[in-house]
Design a protein around this motif. Structure first.
Motif, PDB file in Angstrom:
ATOM      1  N   ASP A 177       0.865  -1.185   0.000  1.00  0.00           N
ATOM      2  CA  ASP A 177       0.000   0.000   0.000  1.00  0.00           C
ATOM      3  C   ASP A 177       0.900   1.233   0.000  1.00  0.00           C
ATOM      4  O   ASP A 177       1.021   1.936   1.012  1.00  0.00           O
ATOM      5  CB  ASP A 177      -0.908  -0.017   1.223  1.00  0.00           C
ATOM      6  N   PRO A 178       1.565   1.515  -1.122  1.00  0.00           N
ATOM      7  CA  PRO A 178       2.570   2.583  -1.128  1.00  0.00           C
ATOM      8  C   PRO A 178       2.025   3.967  -0.793  1.00  0.00           C
ATOM      9  O   PRO A 178       2.731   4.774  -0.190  1.00  0.00           O
ATOM     10  CB  PRO A 178       3.132   2.537  -2.547  1.00  0.00           C
ATOM     11  N   ALA A 179       0.785   4.275  -1.159  1.00  0.00           N
ATOM     12  CA  ALA A 179       0.232   5.588  -0.838  1.00  0.00           C
ATOM     13  C   ALA A 179       0.157   5.782   0.676  1.00  0.00           C
ATOM     14  O   ALA A 179       0.527   6.844   1.205  1.00  0.00           O
ATOM     15  CB  ALA A 179      -1.148   5.749  -1.471  1.00  0.00           C
ATOM     16  N   ARG A 180      -0.309   4.764   1.374  1.00  0.00           N
ATOM     17  CA  ARG A 180      -0.407   4.840   2.840  1.00  0.00           C
ATOM     18  C   ARG A 180       0.974   4.962   3.473  1.00  0.00           C
ATOM     19  O   ARG A 180       1.183   5.738   4.419  1.00  0.00           O
ATOM     20  CB  ARG A 180      -1.145   3.603   3.365  1.00  0.00           C
ATOM     21  N   VAL A 181       1.936   4.206   2.957  1.00  0.00           N
ATOM     22  CA  VAL A 181       3.289   4.264   3.515  1.00  0.00           C
ATOM     23  C   VAL A 181       3.923   5.627   3.238  1.00  0.00           C
ATOM     24  O   VAL A 181       4.573   6.213   4.117  1.00  0.00           O
ATOM     25  CB  VAL A 181       4.155   3.136   2.933  1.00  0.00           C
ATOM     26  N   THR A 182       3.742   6.132   2.033  1.00  0.00           N
ATOM     27  CA  THR A 182       4.304   7.441   1.684  1.00  0.00           C
ATOM     28  C   THR A 182       3.761   8.523   2.607  1.00  0.00           C
ATOM     29  O   THR A 182       4.510   9.374   3.109  1.00  0.00           O
ATOM     30  CB  THR A 182       3.988   7.793   0.221  1.00  0.00           C
ATOM     31  N   LEU A 183       2.451   8.512   2.844  1.00  0.00           N
ATOM     32  CA  LEU A 183       1.852   9.493   3.751  1.00  0.00           C
ATOM     33  C   LEU A 183       2.435   9.368   5.157  1.00  0.00           C
ATOM     34  O   LEU A 183       2.745  10.368   5.808  1.00  0.00           O
ATOM     35  CB  LEU A 183       0.339   9.292   3.802  1.00  0.00           C
ATOM     36  N   ALA A 184       2.589   8.128   5.624  1.00  0.00           N
ATOM     37  CA  ALA A 184       3.112   7.914   6.971  1.00  0.00           C
ATOM     38  C   ALA A 184       4.547   8.420   7.094  1.00  0.00           C
ATOM     39  O   ALA A 184       4.898   9.101   8.070  1.00  0.00           O
ATOM     40  CB  ALA A 184       3.036   6.428   7.327  1.00  0.00           C
ATOM     41  N   LEU A 185       5.384   8.109   6.114  1.00  0.00           N
ATOM     42  CA  LEU A 185       6.786   8.517   6.179  1.00  0.00           C
ATOM     43  C   LEU A 185       6.939  10.023   6.005  1.00  0.00           C
ATOM     44  O   LEU A 185       7.749  10.664   6.687  1.00  0.00           O
ATOM     45  CB  LEU A 185       7.590   7.771   5.110  1.00  0.00           C
ATOM     46  N   ALA A 186       6.160  10.598   5.087  1.00  0.00           N
ATOM     47  CA  ALA A 186       6.221  12.048   4.891  1.00  0.00           C
ATOM     48  C   ALA A 186       5.753  12.777   6.148  1.00  0.00           C
ATOM     49  O   ALA A 186       6.374  13.753   6.597  1.00  0.00           O
ATOM     50  CB  ALA A 186       5.370  12.455   3.694  1.00  0.00           C
TER      51      ALA A 186
END
Length: 437
Positions: free
Chosen positions: A227-236
């Motif tokens: 789920d790259p969108a969710r991970v990107t949001l979390a890391l950002a």
């Protein structure tokens, strides 16, 4: 010239034991004149594997232009901060350091939430024809408008005492990456069977399975972010928060409202760099991301590819396109079509970019350890392709007679036996060396 090479490539060459039952298609032309030097089933519909990346790379050069770069934006409506994904798989969490500085300079550091905007994302994360067995691995990371760190998770498997579950280390470390540990520590010097799978009942969860030897010191699994969108949001969000930007609520997906002010931009390297990063290691995610840059939806992007193929003299009906990377089992293209794409690049303004981005035999990329002896060392500038029962190679061959453009495609290859790969490489070498006589 055609007669000469017909003599140099006798039919028995294609009757080698390693090719038993295989379908072979080949097409070779002189770059300067376009004269056909050799052909064998050139219009057969073949599984291209990663040689299909030649299509998206060349189409992107023409349609997007050499100055193209993926662009990621942060926009604010005063209360919510919107992360507008540009499909950049090379984006890293550390890139948001400059975003925090930009927000600090604007005195905007307190927000209700960080919202992720993925635009017109496709209803399905994966292209048609991707194999279920591949989905847990880094090379099948799903494309997303919000991508980060090549959408890859590195899982370290650290053995304990035999019979006890190993410890896991996960990078990036975030609750947005779900991993279940179902592995076990085996006896010292036992066979390492550690692996990673997608959980059937939890499709956003990776499961580490198998056994890791008790004396293993460096066991790592490269897995896909499911789920790259969710991970990107979390890391950002974590990076921004670490730099002093606060959010009252958890991140969410939302569309950026009209009138939101852009407060930060991040650009990837330009297209020449992206092509090198894609073709050299055969990066599937970059290929899918470039396809996504052609149009808002996958179907529209493939339609643009078909229009581009027609513009360079290829009948789109001779191809079946399901993705940009060649990982789909549905992809089909002919050796003649691949050579036409390569000839277009040779005759166009981007020849130097293409030559600088493709692997070179004995020197770089997927050809670094291939064709390392004369006369082929440094003479093959080409894209490789490898999927189950298919091996393909297409590019340029620099010979004493001038530069040749070629495609050699092998399908239905029974790749079994301890020497199968070496035998096939020997066949490819013999085929290419014949053009040096």
């Amino acid at each position: 010239m055609l007669a000469l090479f017909a003599l140099l490539l006798p039919a028995p060459l294609f009757e080698a034991p390693t090719l038993r039952g295989a379908q072979v298609s080949a097409y070779v032309v002189a770059a300067q004149t376009g004269a056909v030097l050799y052909q064998r089933n050139p219009d057969a519909s073949m599984i291209p594997a990663s040689t299909l990346k030649l299509l998206i790379g060349s189409a992107a050069l023409d349609d997007l232009g050499t100055a193209f770069a993926f662009t990621t934006r942060l926009a604010s409506d005063g209360t919510t901060l919107y992360l507008q994904g540009g499909g950049d798989p090379l984006l890293e969490a550390g890139d948001f350091d400059s975003a925090a500085r930009a927000l600090g300079a604007l005195r905007q550091t307190n927000f209700d939430a960080l919202a992720g905007d993925v635009g017109d994302a496709p209803a399905t994360r994966y292209p048609d024809g991707w194999q279920v067995d591949d989905l847990a691995y880094y090379y099948a990371a799903p494309p997303s408008a919000l991508s980060i760190g090549e959408n890859t998770v590195r899982i370290g498997v650290h053995p304990s005492a035999p019979g006890v579950a190993p410890a896991l280390s996960i990078v990036p470390a975030t609750a947005a990456v779900n991993v279940i540990n179902a592995a076990i520590t085996g006896p010292a010097q036992s066979v390492d069977t550690s692996d990673v799978r997608v959980s059937w009942d939890e499709p956003n969860t990776l499961v580490v399975t198998g056994s890791v030897p008790a004396d293993e010191t460096n066991d790592e699994l490269d897995a896909a972010m499911l789920d790259p969108a969710r991970v990107t949001l979390a890391l950002a969000g974590a990076e921004l928060n670490h730099r002093g930007v606060t959010f009252a609520n958890p991140p969410r997906l939302a569309t950026t409202p009209a009138g939101a002010r852009v407060v930060w931009l991040h650009h990837s390297p330009p297209l020449a760099f992206l092509l090198h990063a894609m073709w050299q290691p055969s990066d599937n995610l970059l290929a899918e991301s470039l396809l996504g840059a052609l149009a808002p939806t996958r179907d529209a992007a493939i339609a643009r590819e078909r229009t581009w193929l027609q513009s360079i003299g290829i009948d789109p009906a001779t191809t079946t396109l399901a993705d940009g990377s060649g990982l789909s089992a549905y992809d089909r293209i002919s050796a003649r079509d691949l050579v036409t794409i390569l000839a277009h690049d040779w005759n166009g303004p981007n020849r130097a970019i293409v030559f600088g981005a493709l692997p070179v035999s004995g020197q770089s990329g997927t050809l670094q350890k291939v064709f390392t002896a004369p006369p082929l060392a440094g003479a093959v500038i080409a894209k490789t392709g490898t999927v189950n029962h298919a091996r393909t190679l297409a590019g340029y061959l620099q010979t004493p007679h001038g530069t040749l453009i070629f495609a050699l495609m092998i399908n239905n290859w029974m790749d079994d036996g301890p020497h199968a790969s070496a035998d096939l490489r020997a066949f490819e070498s013999t085929f290419l060396e014949a053009f040096f006589e």
